[in-house]
Design a protein around this motif. Structure first.
Motif, PDB file in Angstrom:
ATOM      1  N   UNK A 143       5.442  10.085  -1.300  1.00 31.64           N
ATOM      2  CA  UNK A 143       4.388   9.348  -0.601  1.00 31.64           C
ATOM      3  C   UNK A 143       3.085   9.280  -1.395  1.00 31.64           C
ATOM      4  N   UNK A 144       2.706  10.387  -2.049  1.00 32.96           N
ATOM      5  CA  UNK A 144       1.414  10.403  -2.737  1.00 32.96           C
ATOM      6  C   UNK A 144       1.386   9.564  -4.013  1.00 32.96           C
ATOM      7  N   UNK A 145       2.548   9.029  -4.426  1.00 34.18           N
ATOM      8  CA  UNK A 145       2.603   8.172  -5.616  1.00 34.18           C
ATOM      9  C   UNK A 145       2.577   6.687  -5.261  1.00 34.18           C
ATOM     10  N   UNK A 146       2.484   6.393  -3.963  1.00 37.08           N
ATOM     11  CA  UNK A 146       2.489   4.993  -3.507  1.00 37.08           C
ATOM     12  C   UNK A 146       1.062   4.621  -3.105  1.00 37.08           C
ATOM     13  N   UNK A 147       0.443   3.664  -3.800  1.00 39.38           N
ATOM     14  CA  UNK A 147      -0.927   3.283  -3.441  1.00 39.38           C
ATOM     15  C   UNK A 147      -0.973   2.596  -2.087  1.00 39.38           C
ATOM     16  N   UNK A 148      -2.057   2.838  -1.345  1.00 45.84           N
ATOM     17  CA  UNK A 148      -2.202   2.190  -0.043  1.00 45.84           C
ATOM     18  C   UNK A 148      -3.556   1.503   0.037  1.00 45.84           C
ATOM     19  N   UNK A 149      -3.590   0.441   0.827  1.00 48.16           N
ATOM     20  CA  UNK A 149      -4.809  -0.346   1.046  1.00 48.16           C
ATOM     21  C   UNK A 149      -5.101  -0.328   2.538  1.00 48.16           C
ATOM     22  N   UNK A 150      -6.310   0.046   2.922  1.00 49.36           N
ATOM     23  CA  UNK A 150      -6.685   0.037   4.338  1.00 49.36           C
ATOM     24  C   UNK A 150      -7.488  -1.221   4.655  1.00 49.36           C
ATOM     25  N   UNK A 151      -7.175  -1.824   5.799  1.00 52.90           N
ATOM     26  CA  UNK A 151      -7.870  -3.026   6.239  1.00 52.90           C
ATOM     27  C   UNK A 151      -8.223  -2.885   7.718  1.00 52.90           C
ATOM     28  N   UNK A 153     -10.889  -1.935   9.346  1.00 50.66           N
ATOM     29  CA  UNK A 153     -11.516  -0.658   9.708  1.00 50.66           C
ATOM     30  C   UNK A 153     -10.507   0.475   9.866  1.00 50.66           C
ATOM     31  N   UNK A 154      -9.505   0.479   9.001  1.00 57.59           N
ATOM     32  CA  UNK A 154      -8.520   1.556   9.020  1.00 57.59           C
ATOM     33  C   UNK A 154      -7.392   1.376  10.010  1.00 57.59           C
ATOM     34  N   UNK A 155      -7.399   0.265  10.755  1.00 52.89           N
ATOM     35  CA  UNK A 155      -6.314   0.040  11.727  1.00 52.89           C
ATOM     36  C   UNK A 155      -5.037  -0.472  11.062  1.00 52.89           C
ATOM     37  N   UNK A 156      -5.159  -0.899   9.804  1.00 52.19           N
ATOM     38  CA  UNK A 156      -4.012  -1.403   9.054  1.00 52.19           C
ATOM     39  C   UNK A 156      -3.932  -0.653   7.728  1.00 52.19           C
ATOM     40  N   UNK A 157      -2.761  -0.085   7.420  1.00 49.25           N
ATOM     41  CA  UNK A 157      -2.536   0.597   6.151  1.00 49.25           C
ATOM     42  C   UNK A 157      -1.334  -0.044   5.464  1.00 49.25           C
ATOM     43  N   UNK A 158      -1.587  -0.622   4.280  1.00 46.69           N
ATOM     44  CA  UNK A 158      -0.541  -1.298   3.518  1.00 46.69           C
ATOM     45  C   UNK A 158      -0.119  -0.403   2.359  1.00 46.69           C
ATOM     46  N   UNK A 159       1.147   0.016   2.360  1.00 45.51           N
ATOM     47  CA  UNK A 159       1.701   0.826   1.270  1.00 45.51           C
ATOM     48  C   UNK A 159       2.351  -0.132   0.272  1.00 45.51           C
TER      49      UNK A 159
END
Length: 284
Positions: A143-151, A153-159
């Motif tokens: 999991x820690x090697x997969x970048x994530x993007x939050x959108x 206000x943090x309600x959406x997390x894209x891995x």
């Protein structure tokens, strides 16, 4: 212009012994969405201590790629190309079978001893004819090697797994330019993205209930889109988890039989001969 929805397909119940399984591709209502060929959704379920774990012992593959999402539990992977590791919850495995290998996907000794929750999804991508016989390759990411993007206000997390999301690049290079992400949404979370109309979309609701381009889709729904329009807007009606990918269709013949996916019947027969002759490696 909003991307048009063609049809929604419900994954079918297809248990494997004591492993709860739903198959979203192929079913009676949809064969495949080029180049996305197959999706098995295992779980969610809870394994008791001293269990037998996953039942996927050594078996061959040729001509396609697999992407495995571990939401809960773990997978111990081994293949005749030299790949070997244990990926835990939140991680993924991407295997390019290419010219062929033998692999096994089982639970770790720890999981078999202790038990616990398990939910795993495996998606198959086709390989174009020019890459069918590529050298096999395996990539496992925790999991820690997969970048994530939050959108939102943090309600959406894209891995981000492969391809790009906004300015973030996924860590796995795709020879066929397949873009893949898993997206976690809290209730009320919302995002909009644009996907070129000539690219096919893979959209599967793993958990929860979402509104996508004005239509509701619940867990175990595969949403098939037409190649009209580019904009995709998703809003979570409750906490949700979706798989979202897109790719240029190959528009090539697909001939599959069991563990092999090729372009002709003769190539399937050759795959079986090569496997039987040990050309995909010898399991130890």
């Amino acid at each position: 212009m909003t991307r048009k929805i063609k049809k929604k397909h419900k994954a079918v119940h297809a248990p494997m012994g004591d492993l709860v399984t739903y198959r979203a591709l192929p079913t009676n209502s949809v064969d495949y969405i080029d180049p996305f060929l197959f999706l098995n959704h295992h779980g969610p379920q809870v394994y008791k201590p001293n269990n037998y774990g996953l039942p996927f012992g050594p078996h061959p593959h040729r001509g396609f790629e697999t992407l495995t999402f571990i939401l809960d539990g773990d997978i111990m992977h081994q293949d005749t190309g030299g790949g070997k590791d244990v990926i835990e919850a939140g991680g993924v495995q991407w295997m390019t079978a290419g010219s062929g290998l033998i692999h096994a996907e089982v639970s770790s000794d720890k999981f078999k001893k202790e038990g616990g929750p398990l939910e795993i999804l495996q998606l198959w991508f086709n390989l174009p004819a020019k890459h069918k016989m590529a050298k096999p390759n395996y990539i496992g990411l925790q999991q820690d090697a997969i970048p994530s993007v939050e959108e939102n206000n943090g309600k959406v997390k894209v891995n981000v797994i492969s391809g790009n999301w906004r300015e973030t690049k996924g860590p796995i290079p795709s020879v066929s330019d397949i873009h893949m992400a898993s997206i976690e949404l809290k209730a009320g979370g919302r995002f909009t993205t644009t996907i070129a109309a000539d690219r096919n979309i893979f959209f599967y609701v793993v958990r929860g209930f979402v509104n996508v381009n004005g239509e509701r889709a619940e867990k175990l729904n595969l949403v098939e889109f037409a190649n009209e329009g580019e904009e995709l807007t998703v809003e979570a009606l409750e906490d949700s988890y979706i798989l979202l990918g897109h790719a240029q269709p190959f528009n090539e013949p697909v001939v599959s039989h069991g563990p092999f996916v090729m372009n002709t019947e003769e190539e399937i027969h050759q795959a079986f001969r090569d496997y039987q002759q040990g050309k995909m490696g010898v399991w130890e």
